[in-house]
Design a protein around this motif. Structure first.
Motif, PDB file in Angstrom:
ATOM      1  N   LYS A  34       0.878  -1.164   0.000  1.00  0.00           N
ATOM      2  CA  LYS A  34       0.000   0.000   0.000  1.00  0.00           C
ATOM      3  C   LYS A  34       0.917   1.214   0.000  1.00  0.00           C
ATOM      4  O   LYS A  34       2.003   1.171   0.583  1.00  0.00           O
ATOM      5  N   TYR A  62       1.519   5.446   0.566  1.00  0.00           N
ATOM      6  CA  TYR A  62       1.114   6.696   1.202  1.00  0.00           C
ATOM      7  C   TYR A  62       2.091   7.787   0.791  1.00  0.00           C
ATOM      8  O   TYR A  62       3.246   7.500   0.463  1.00  0.00           O
ATOM      9  N   GLU A  71      -1.106   3.138  13.125  1.00  0.00           N
ATOM     10  CA  GLU A  71      -2.280   2.846  12.307  1.00  0.00           C
ATOM     11  C   GLU A  71      -1.947   1.904  11.147  1.00  0.00           C
ATOM     12  O   GLU A  71      -2.689   0.959  10.879  1.00  0.00           O
ATOM     13  N   ILE A  72      -0.839   2.124  10.466  1.00  0.00           N
ATOM     14  CA  ILE A  72      -0.553   1.262   9.315  1.00  0.00           C
ATOM     15  C   ILE A  72      -0.077  -0.122   9.731  1.00  0.00           C
ATOM     16  O   ILE A  72      -0.176  -1.053   8.934  1.00  0.00           O
ATOM     17  N   CYS A 124      -2.829  -2.407   9.036  1.00  0.00           N
ATOM     18  CA  CYS A 124      -3.333  -2.663   7.680  1.00  0.00           C
ATOM     19  C   CYS A 124      -3.009  -4.093   7.265  1.00  0.00           C
ATOM     20  O   CYS A 124      -2.172  -4.762   7.855  1.00  0.00           O
ATOM     21  N   VAL A 137       4.598  -1.537   2.919  1.00  0.00           N
ATOM     22  CA  VAL A 137       4.028  -0.209   2.757  1.00  0.00           C
ATOM     23  C   VAL A 137       5.133   0.698   2.215  1.00  0.00           C
ATOM     24  O   VAL A 137       6.284   0.609   2.654  1.00  0.00           O
TER      25      VAL A 137
END
Length: 177
Positions: free
Chosen positions: A50, A52, A129-130, A133, A138
């Motif tokens: 993912k 960001y 928070e991540i 996931c 990431v």
């Protein structure tokens, strides 16, 4: 989980300028620098992932160049907010509070800005928070200060040495959490 942090490429700002959260231009060498970053990412990043990015253009442009136009823009990934000191040369800031900041750079905020402790808490909040996931990998396009704080959160540096060995422009740093 592996988090791959990518620092933005070189900015077109006079050295010694306090630019923090200002949306500054990139150097004309952007495409050459970005191509080097893109090739390194292809070699280093494993799937699934993912992506960001800081919402500042110096990060979003690099994310887009590397093939991630839909990277999630997250303001927690922005550089330190220097408030009234933004876009001034450090040696020309006349605010009498600057000495307080030099003496206590972790706790004292720039006038109208934030302290490094506040930035640390928003970076820590993002990382926490991540971790939740569902992706093993990431990618984060961000700034040198954010990467230094992430290394601190991961236990790879001490508060006193936070900015020793700060990543260079376009540098990629992977942390395993």
């Amino acid at each position: 989980m592996r988090i791959t942090f990518v620092r933005h490429t070189s900015v077109d700002v006079e050295p010694g300028t306090c630019y923090g959260q200002s949306d500054v231009p990139l150097k004309p060498s952007f495409k050459e620098e970005a191509e080097i970053v893109r090739k390194k990412l292809i070699k280093e990043v494993r799937y699934p992932f993912k992506v960001y990015t800081s919402p500042l253009s110096r990060c979003t442009l690099l994310a887009e160049y590397c093939g991630f136009p839909d990277a999630v823009r997250d303001p927690r990934l922005m550089e330190l907010n220097f408030g009234e000191w933004e876009m001034q040369r450090y040696d020309a800031i006349s605010d009498p509070r600057i000495q307080e900041w030099y003496d206590n750079w972790f706790e004292a905020p720039a006038t109208g800005g934030e302290s490094l402790r506040v930035q640390l808490e928003r970076v820590r909040n993002f990382i926490d928070e991540i971790k939740e996931c569902d992706k093993e990998n990431v990618i984060v396009f961000t700034h040198g200060g954010v990467i230094s704080l992430a290394r601190y959160i991961a236990g790879l540096s001490e508060k006193e040495t936070l900015f020793t060995g700060q990543p260079g422009y376009g540098e990629i740093i992977t942390l395993k959490l």
